[in-house]
Design a protein around this motif. Structure first.
Motif, PDB file in Angstrom:
ATOM      1  N   HIS A 129       0.837  -1.208   0.000  1.00 31.85           N
ATOM      2  CA  HIS A 129       0.000   0.000   0.000  1.00 31.85           C
ATOM      3  C   HIS A 129       0.867   1.251   0.000  1.00 31.85           C
ATOM      4  O   HIS A 129       0.628   2.191  -0.777  1.00 31.85           O
ATOM      5  CB  HIS A 129      -0.908  -0.020   1.234  1.00 31.85           C
ATOM      6  N   ALA A 130       1.894   1.278   0.849  1.00 31.20           N
ATOM      7  CA  ALA A 130       2.745   2.465   0.959  1.00 31.20           C
ATOM      8  C   ALA A 130       3.513   2.726  -0.329  1.00 31.20           C
ATOM      9  O   ALA A 130       3.627   3.877  -0.774  1.00 31.20           O
ATOM     10  CB  ALA A 130       3.721   2.294   2.126  1.00 31.20           C
ATOM     11  N   HIS A 131       4.036   1.668  -0.958  1.00 31.23           N
ATOM     12  CA  HIS A 131       4.799   1.855  -2.195  1.00 31.23           C
ATOM     13  C   HIS A 131       3.905   2.288  -3.346  1.00 31.23           C
ATOM     14  O   HIS A 131       4.281   3.162  -4.141  1.00 31.23           O
ATOM     15  CB  HIS A 131       5.523   0.557  -2.555  1.00 31.23           C
ATOM     16  N   LEU A 132       2.709   1.695  -3.448  1.00 37.45           N
ATOM     17  CA  LEU A 132       1.790   2.088  -4.517  1.00 37.45           C
ATOM     18  C   LEU A 132       1.346   3.535  -4.337  1.00 37.45           C
ATOM     19  O   LEU A 132       1.294   4.308  -5.294  1.00 37.45           O
ATOM     20  CB  LEU A 132       0.574   1.161  -4.542  1.00 37.45           C
ATOM     21  N   GLU A 133       1.035   3.903  -3.106  1.00 38.07           N
ATOM     22  CA  GLU A 133       0.609   5.287  -2.827  1.00 38.07           C
ATOM     23  C   GLU A 133       1.708   6.267  -3.224  1.00 38.07           C
ATOM     24  O   GLU A 133       1.443   7.295  -3.851  1.00 38.07           O
ATOM     25  CB  GLU A 133       0.282   5.426  -1.348  1.00 38.07           C
ATOM     26  N   ARG A 134       2.952   5.947  -2.888  1.00 36.17           N
ATOM     27  CA  ARG A 134       4.047   6.868  -3.211  1.00 36.17           C
ATOM     28  C   ARG A 134       4.293   6.922  -4.708  1.00 36.17           C
ATOM     29  O   ARG A 134       4.564   7.985  -5.275  1.00 36.17           O
ATOM     30  CB  ARG A 134       5.326   6.420  -2.498  1.00 36.17           C
ATOM     31  N   LEU A 135       4.212   5.770  -5.366  1.00 36.59           N
ATOM     32  CA  LEU A 135       4.422   5.742  -6.813  1.00 36.59           C
ATOM     33  C   LEU A 135       3.392   6.616  -7.528  1.00 36.59           C
ATOM     34  O   LEU A 135       3.734   7.419  -8.397  1.00 36.59           O
ATOM     35  CB  LEU A 135       4.352   4.302  -7.313  1.00 36.59           C
ATOM     36  N   VAL A 136       2.115   6.468  -7.146  1.00 34.22           N
ATOM     37  CA  VAL A 136       1.056   7.266  -7.765  1.00 34.22           C
ATOM     38  C   VAL A 136       1.271   8.747  -7.467  1.00 34.22           C
ATOM     39  O   VAL A 136       1.111   9.610  -8.349  1.00 34.22           O
ATOM     40  CB  VAL A 136      -0.329   6.807  -7.268  1.00 34.22           C
ATOM     41  N   ILE A 138      12.285   7.946  -8.318  1.00 37.06           N
ATOM     42  CA  ILE A 138      11.702   7.176  -7.224  1.00 37.06           C
ATOM     43  C   ILE A 138      10.658   6.201  -7.760  1.00 37.06           C
ATOM     44  O   ILE A 138      10.633   5.024  -7.386  1.00 37.06           O
ATOM     45  CB  ILE A 138      11.074   8.123  -6.182  1.00 37.06           C
ATOM     46  N   ALA A 139       9.792   6.683  -8.647  1.00 38.93           N
ATOM     47  CA  ALA A 139       8.745   5.823  -9.215  1.00 38.93           C
ATOM     48  C   ALA A 139       9.356   4.648  -9.974  1.00 38.93           C
ATOM     49  O   ALA A 139       8.892   3.508  -9.867  1.00 38.93           O
ATOM     50  CB  ALA A 139       7.838   6.634 -10.135  1.00 38.93           C
ATOM     51  N   ARG A 140      10.404   4.924 -10.747  1.00 39.37           N
ATOM     52  CA  ARG A 140      11.049   3.856 -11.513  1.00 39.37           C
ATOM     53  C   ARG A 140      11.652   2.804 -10.582  1.00 39.37           C
ATOM     54  O   ARG A 140      11.489   1.601 -10.787  1.00 39.37           O
ATOM     55  CB  ARG A 140      12.138   4.429 -12.409  1.00 39.37           C
ATOM     56  N   ARG A 141      12.329   3.246  -9.537  1.00 43.26           N
ATOM     57  CA  ARG A 141      12.959   2.296  -8.630  1.00 43.26           C
ATOM     58  C   ARG A 141      11.922   1.492  -7.857  1.00 43.26           C
ATOM     59  O   ARG A 141      12.119   0.306  -7.580  1.00 43.26           O
ATOM     60  CB  ARG A 141      13.890   3.033  -7.663  1.00 43.26           C
ATOM     61  N   LEU A 142      10.795   2.124  -7.493  1.00 40.00           N
ATOM     62  CA  LEU A 142       9.723   1.383  -6.823  1.00 40.00           C
ATOM     63  C   LEU A 142       9.183   0.284  -7.740  1.00 40.00           C
ATOM     64  O   LEU A 142       8.931  -0.842  -7.302  1.00 40.00           O
ATOM     65  CB  LEU A 142       8.593   2.331  -6.413  1.00 40.00           C
ATOM     66  N   ALA A 143       8.988   0.611  -9.018  1.00 41.26           N
ATOM     67  CA  ALA A 143       8.515  -0.402  -9.971  1.00 41.26           C
ATOM     68  C   ALA A 143       9.528  -1.533 -10.104  1.00 41.26           C
ATOM     69  O   ALA A 143       9.164  -2.718 -10.140  1.00 41.26           O
ATOM     70  CB  ALA A 143       8.247   0.238 -11.332  1.00 41.26           C
ATOM     71  N   GLU A 144      10.800  -1.198 -10.157  1.00 37.94           N
ATOM     72  CA  GLU A 144      11.853  -2.204 -10.327  1.00 37.94           C
ATOM     73  C   GLU A 144      11.967  -3.118  -9.122  1.00 37.94           C
ATOM     74  O   GLU A 144      12.365  -4.280  -9.252  1.00 37.94           O
ATOM     75  CB  GLU A 144      13.189  -1.522 -10.614  1.00 37.94           C
ATOM     76  N   LEU A 145      11.615  -2.619  -7.933  1.00 37.22           N
ATOM     77  CA  LEU A 145      11.631  -3.463  -6.741  1.00 37.22           C
ATOM     78  C   LEU A 145      10.726  -4.671  -6.907  1.00 37.22           C
ATOM     79  O   LEU A 145      10.979  -5.735  -6.341  1.00 37.22           O
ATOM     80  CB  LEU A 145      11.181  -2.667  -5.511  1.00 37.22           C
ATOM     81  N   TYR A 146       9.648  -4.500  -7.671  1.00 36.98           N
ATOM     82  CA  TYR A 146       8.675  -5.581  -7.874  1.00 36.98           C
ATOM     83  C   TYR A 146       8.833  -6.247  -9.238  1.00 36.98           C
ATOM     84  O   TYR A 146       7.904  -6.879  -9.734  1.00 36.98           O
ATOM     85  CB  TYR A 146       7.255  -5.031  -7.713  1.00 36.98           C
ATOM     86  N   GLY A 147       9.987  -6.085  -9.851  1.00 40.68           N
ATOM     87  CA  GLY A 147      10.229  -6.707 -11.145  1.00 40.68           C
ATOM     88  C   GLY A 147       9.572  -5.991 -12.296  1.00 40.68           C
ATOM     89  O   GLY A 147       9.382  -6.562 -13.371  1.00 40.68           O
ATOM     90  N   GLY A 148       9.220  -4.726 -12.114  1.00 39.86           N
ATOM     91  CA  GLY A 148       8.526  -3.964 -13.147  1.00 39.86           C
ATOM     92  C   GLY A 148       9.408  -2.933 -13.817  1.00 39.86           C
ATOM     93  O   GLY A 148      10.637  -2.963 -13.709  1.00 39.86           O
ATOM     94  N   SER A 149       8.766  -2.006 -14.510  1.00 37.96           N
ATOM     95  CA  SER A 149       9.512  -1.000 -15.273  1.00 37.96           C
ATOM     96  C   SER A 149       8.690   0.273 -15.396  1.00 37.96           C
ATOM     97  O   SER A 149       7.480   0.282 -15.148  1.00 37.96           O
ATOM     98  CB  SER A 149       9.839  -1.528 -16.674  1.00 37.96           C
ATOM     99  N   LEU A 150       9.365   1.361 -15.787  1.00 36.43           N
ATOM    100  CA  LEU A 150       8.719   2.643 -16.043  1.00 36.43           C
ATOM    101  C   LEU A 150       9.129   3.121 -17.421  1.00 36.43           C
ATOM    102  O   LEU A 150      10.310   3.087 -17.762  1.00 36.43           O
ATOM    103  CB  LEU A 150       9.102   3.669 -14.975  1.00 36.43           C
ATOM    104  N   GLU A 151       8.155   3.544 -18.208  1.00 36.99           N
ATOM    105  CA  GLU A 151       8.415   4.060 -19.544  1.00 36.99           C
ATOM    106  C   GLU A 151       7.767   5.430 -19.704  1.00 36.99           C
ATOM    107  O   GLU A 151       6.724   5.710 -19.099  1.00 36.99           O
ATOM    108  CB  GLU A 151       7.840   3.117 -20.613  1.00 36.99           C
ATOM    109  N   ILE A 152       8.395   6.268 -20.520  1.00 35.85           N
ATOM    110  CA  ILE A 152       7.858   7.599 -20.797  1.00 35.85           C
ATOM    111  C   ILE A 152       7.655   7.759 -22.294  1.00 35.85           C
ATOM    112  O   ILE A 152       8.574   7.512 -23.078  1.00 35.85           O
ATOM    113  CB  ILE A 152       8.811   8.705 -20.295  1.00 35.85           C
TER     114      ILE A 152
END
Length: 364
Positions: A258-265, A334-348
């Motif tokens: 919950h905390a990571h998703l809230e911060r990412l958003v 920060i958002a990119r690193r949070l996504a990477e923690l869960y095996g994800g990615s960020l694209e622009i």
């Protein structure tokens, strides 16, 4: 002097156990031997090895249970783990790999196969440790050079306006109110900047901790679309742009906390408001696509050039030539690193002067 690698061998067959031990010793490694799963798990927890080689079919405790105990214990969770399996066990290896095994050898195996498997684990571990060290060095540089530079601007404003109040013989009520307003806004900006740096440091340290990363990937999936709604609306209210926000959200099960998703958003929506004008639409969408939990935030503001997108990382966010706002890019980092923690990615994706979409995807 190089440290001798200690390898724990858990094998109930005495002949196989001794053969493995002799082979490892010839390579210069130090074997520790256990005759069953209970003894092996106890030895691993009392003296953490550099690697574990473990049979599956054993008395008292089988290899699967040993693996689960190893991965649940924070002191041993990151230890590389190789299974030894008979041909009849091979169909069950997928479950073992999903539970955290790093590799497996099918009996009967050759000396060369054993040495190659162990050596490959150590090489991979060395690469992971080197990558973690590199990220920590980047973090140190960012904190050393960027943080002091960014702290100066709001701090100077606080000092300047407070000096005006203290040094002026007579300060009118209207002037005092104005100065106090500037001091408060500068202090809020300073607090926000420090919070972002501390969060970025925390995320980097988590990324460098194999046990914490593994525990994040093992969280129970749950839908949290309410978290997205609340976080996005909070940012909209802070920017006095509630009417600009549009949300179309799907309920998708995922493992983000919950905390990571809230911060990412929050970081994505703050970025969208920062680079668009009041009255411009901000769209927040979430959905499931190709097995991924996807979040998209789109603004119809100034956009980024391809060169600017490449510079959005932790070390380049303070390039003032990119944008007049200070701190540009740290939120997206920060958002990119949070996504990477869960095996994800960020694209622009962006078209300068038209729109920008920031897309985050993590396995669902």
């Amino acid at each position: 002097m190089l440290c001798m690698k200690r390898i724990l061998v858990i094998e109930d067959d005495a002949g196989v156990r001794e053969l493995i031990a002799e082979t490892l010793q010839l390579k210069g490694w130090q074997p520790a031997l256990a005759a069953d799963g209970e003894e092996g798990a106890r030895m691993a927890q009392s003296s953490v090895p550099d690697l574990i080689v473990c049979d599956i079919q054993m008395p008292k405790m089988d290899g699967y249970e040993v693996l689960r105990k190893i991965r649940k214990d924070p002191t041993t969770a990151a230890v590389p783990f190789i299974f030894l399996t008979g041909l009849t066990d091979k169909p069950f290896m997928r479950q073992a790999m999903e539970e955290g095994a790093d590799d497996y050898l099918v009996k009967p195996f050759t000396v060369q196969e054993l040495l190659a498997a162990v050596d490959a684990r150590f090489q991979k571990q060395a690469v992971v440790e080197k990558s973690a060290d590199r990220r920590l060095n980047e973090l140190r540089e960012s904190l050393t050079f960027a943080l002091p530079h960014e702290l100066v601007t709001p701090l100077n404003a606080i000092l300047g306006f407070s000096s005006l109040i203290l040094d002026s013989p007579e300060v009118r009520r209207e002037e005092l109110t104005e100065y106090a307003s500037h001091i408060r806004s500068s202090a809020q900006r300073l607090r926000k900047l420090v919070e972002k740096f501390l969060l970025y440091a925390q995320v980097e340290l988590t990324a460098a901790d194999a046990h914490q990363k593994r525990s994040l990937s093992q969280r129970t999936p749950m839908p949290t679309d309410e978290t997205i709604v609340a976080a996005a609306m909070r940012v909209a209210r802070e920017n006095h742009r509630e009417g600009d926000l549009e949300q179309r959200l799907g309920r998708v099960d995922h493992r983000m906390s919950h905390a990571h998703l809230e911060r990412l958003v929050r970081e994505l929506v703050e970025n969208a408001f920062k680079f668009s004008e009041p009255g411009g639409r901000i769209e927040v969408n979430s959905s499931r696509e190709n097995g991924n939990f996807k979040i998209e935030v789109t603004d119809y503001g100034r956009g980024f050039t391809p060169e600017q997108i490449k510079k959005i990382d932790a070390n380049m966010q303070f390039d003032r030539k990119l944008q007049e706002q200070q701190g540009t890019g740290l939120g997206l980092a920060i958002a990119r690193r949070l996504a990477e923690l869960y095996g994800g990615s960020l694209e622009i994706e962006s078209k300068p002067g038209e729109r920008t979409t920031v897309r985050v995807q993590v396995p669902a």
